[in-house]
Design a protein around this motif. Structure first.
Motif, PDB file in Angstrom:
ATOM      1  N   THR A   1       0.842  -1.192   0.000  1.00  0.00           N
ATOM      2  CA  THR A   1       0.000   0.000   0.000  1.00  0.00           C
ATOM      3  C   THR A   1       0.876   1.240   0.000  1.00  0.00           C
ATOM      4  N   THR A   2       0.307   2.347  -0.453  1.00  0.00           N
ATOM      5  CA  THR A   2       0.978   3.632  -0.402  1.00  0.00           C
ATOM      6  C   THR A   2      -0.009   4.681   0.093  1.00  0.00           C
ATOM      7  N   ASP A   3       0.536   5.781   0.604  1.00  0.00           N
ATOM      8  CA  ASP A   3      -0.312   6.874   1.072  1.00  0.00           C
ATOM      9  C   ASP A   3      -1.248   7.382  -0.023  1.00  0.00           C
ATOM     10  N   LYS A   4      -0.753   7.465  -1.256  1.00  0.00           N
ATOM     11  CA  LYS A   4      -1.470   8.191  -2.295  1.00  0.00           C
ATOM     12  C   LYS A   4      -2.601   7.408  -2.934  1.00  0.00           C
ATOM     13  N   ASP A   5      -2.439   6.090  -3.114  1.00  0.00           N
ATOM     14  CA  ASP A   5      -3.488   5.353  -3.848  1.00  0.00           C
ATOM     15  C   ASP A   5      -4.172   4.276  -3.017  1.00  0.00           C
ATOM     16  N   GLU A   6      -3.901   4.218  -1.705  1.00  0.00           N
ATOM     17  CA  GLU A   6      -4.464   3.155  -0.873  1.00  0.00           C
ATOM     18  C   GLU A   6      -5.985   3.149  -0.855  1.00  0.00           C
ATOM     19  N   PHE A   7      -6.598   4.344  -0.976  1.00  0.00           N
ATOM     20  CA  PHE A   7      -8.048   4.432  -0.818  1.00  0.00           C
ATOM     21  C   PHE A   7      -8.797   3.643  -1.881  1.00  0.00           C
ATOM     22  N   VAL A   8      -8.222   3.501  -3.069  1.00  0.00           N
ATOM     23  CA  VAL A   8      -8.913   2.768  -4.132  1.00  0.00           C
ATOM     24  C   VAL A   8      -9.100   1.306  -3.726  1.00  0.00           C
ATOM     25  N   TYR A   9      -8.007   0.666  -3.368  1.00  0.00           N
ATOM     26  CA  TYR A   9      -8.062  -0.747  -2.990  1.00  0.00           C
ATOM     27  C   TYR A   9      -8.962  -0.965  -1.778  1.00  0.00           C
ATOM     28  N   HIS A  10      -8.773  -0.186  -0.739  1.00  0.00           N
ATOM     29  CA  HIS A  10      -9.508  -0.418   0.499  1.00  0.00           C
ATOM     30  C   HIS A  10     -11.001  -0.152   0.328  1.00  0.00           C
ATOM     31  N   GLU A  11     -11.346   0.902  -0.393  1.00  0.00           N
ATOM     32  CA  GLU A  11     -12.761   1.190  -0.603  1.00  0.00           C
ATOM     33  C   GLU A  11     -13.426   0.121  -1.467  1.00  0.00           C
TER      34      GLU A  11
ATOM     35  N   SER B   1      -8.927   0.379 -10.658  1.00  0.00           N
ATOM     36  CA  SER B   1      -7.619   0.818 -11.141  1.00  0.00           C
ATOM     37  C   SER B   1      -6.755   1.234  -9.951  1.00  0.00           C
ATOM     38  N   ILE B   2      -5.634   0.538  -9.770  1.00  0.00           N
ATOM     39  CA  ILE B   2      -4.737   0.813  -8.650  1.00  0.00           C
ATOM     40  C   ILE B   2      -3.326   0.985  -9.222  1.00  0.00           C
ATOM     41  N   PRO B   3      -2.818   2.213  -9.295  1.00  0.00           N
ATOM     42  CA  PRO B   3      -1.586   2.486 -10.037  1.00  0.00           C
ATOM     43  C   PRO B   3      -0.371   1.677  -9.623  1.00  0.00           C
ATOM     44  N   THR B   4      -0.190   1.415  -8.323  1.00  0.00           N
ATOM     45  CA  THR B   4       1.048   0.774  -7.882  1.00  0.00           C
ATOM     46  C   THR B   4       0.979  -0.748  -7.869  1.00  0.00           C
ATOM     47  N   TYR B   5      -0.146  -1.331  -8.275  1.00  0.00           N
ATOM     48  CA  TYR B   5      -0.250  -2.788  -8.350  1.00  0.00           C
ATOM     49  C   TYR B   5       0.055  -3.239  -9.774  1.00  0.00           C
ATOM     50  N   PRO B   6       0.533  -4.463  -9.949  1.00  0.00           N
ATOM     51  CA  PRO B   6       0.949  -4.926 -11.276  1.00  0.00           C
ATOM     52  C   PRO B   6      -0.089  -4.663 -12.361  1.00  0.00           C
ATOM     53  N   THR B   7       0.311  -3.940 -13.383  1.00  0.00           N
ATOM     54  CA  THR B   7      -0.446  -3.547 -14.583  1.00  0.00           C
ATOM     55  C   THR B   7      -1.481  -2.465 -14.310  1.00  0.00           C
ATOM     56  N   GLY B   8      -1.759  -2.114 -13.056  1.00  0.00           N
ATOM     57  CA  GLY B   8      -2.712  -1.059 -12.752  1.00  0.00           C
ATOM     58  C   GLY B   8      -4.165  -1.481 -12.755  1.00  0.00           C
ATOM     59  N   MET B   9      -4.493  -2.615 -13.357  1.00  0.00           N
ATOM     60  CA  MET B   9      -5.860  -3.142 -13.335  1.00  0.00           C
ATOM     61  C   MET B   9      -5.923  -4.271 -12.315  1.00  0.00           C
TER      62      MET B   9
END
Length: 285
Positions: free
Chosen positions: A64-74, A230-238
């Protein structure tokens, strides 16, 4: 304005690289290492990055990262939580950073939320370096259990309305969380109208795993749905999530109960269920 040459000269050369497959990697330039330890289960590192804020890494993989964590968790939390009409008792397996718990307790119906995390070091590091993610762990409705999530599920039959599986990648201590035996145990731990959801990796990079998991969950639950974000820091972003439900269907959701979200809303709930053709083919094979 920076020229390309000036930009290169002013940047540090300290990088974190995750090798996501034999042919794919992601690199993040880091300011410094904030924390590093070998826990009884995995290597745990926290870095400060220029692009995404603080970064949590387990066994070399971005968690997880500060900037994009909300996408995955939500998305892991709210799609199944809204699909259930009245979730009161919720179990999160894994998810030691506390992000899924944070989202779960936004639902006013929730009376009890259990976090079953095998590695207590993840919980402690998240409280220190990701307080905005871990903030829900101190809520009085939350019961943090440092235990083997698989064993916890086996020992608590018929207790939960929703079970959310926030696992690491299917290596090391998380391998058992991607098995048909585990999904059967999850079904037994759910109430008669219960729902489960799990993160199920990238449709580009993990096709065989998605096929298998979708099939296994479909053999256990009468309703199975795959959805995307869409999660930027995970493999392929999708990224994919797979839901198993005994009664309720996610496409029947009309209104949402939670307003304080940054990614999820009623329109996104419906849209995430609309799969590109190649993903439809993936789960219909």
């Amino acid at each position: 304005m920076y020229t390309k040459e000036c930009f290169k000269l002013t940047q540090s050369h300290l990088w974190f690289t995750e090798y996501q497959s034999e042919n794919l990697s992601i690199g993040l330039r880091i300011e410094k290492t904030l924390h590093s330890e070998q826990t009884p289960y995995q290597t745990l590192d926290v870095y400060s990055t220029h692009q995404y804020g603080n970064l949590l890494v387990l066994d070399g993989c971005v968690m997880t990262t500060d900037k994009d964590e909300f996408v995955y968790h939500e998305m892991l939390a709210h799609v199944p939580m809204h699909t259930h009409p009245n979730p009161k008792s919720v179990l999160v397996v894994g998810g030691g950073d506390g992000g899924i718990i944070r989202e779960v307790i936004k639902h006013p119906s929730v009376e009890r939320a259990v976090l079953a995390e095998i590695d207590g070091a993840v919980v402690e590091a998240s409280k220190k370096y990701f307080p905005q993610i871990a903030q829900g762990l101190s809520d009085p409705r939350v019961d943090v259990q440092i235990v083997d999530g698989i064993k916890y599920v086996e020992d608590h039959k018929g207790e939960f309305d929703v079970i959310l599986i926030d696992s690491t990648d299917p290596i090391g201590p998380a391998v058992g969380l991607f098995s048909k035996t585990f999904y059967d145990s999850v079904a037994e731990a759910l109430k008669p109208d219960g729902i489960m959801a799990a993160q199920t990796e990238s449709p580009f990079a993990n096709q065989e795993l998605i096929r298998r998991v979708y099939s296994d969950i479909g053999k256990t639950f009468p309703i199975v749905k795959l959805y995307l974000a869409s999660i930027p820091t995970y493999p392929t972003g999708m990224w994919s999530f797979t839901m198993g439900s005994k009664v309720h269907r996610p496409e029947d959701v009309k209104d949402v109960r939670v307003a304080n979200t940054r990614y999820y809303n009623a329109a996104v709930h419906q849209a995430c269920l609309a799969l590109p053709n190649f993903v439809k083919e993936l789960v219909s094979e």
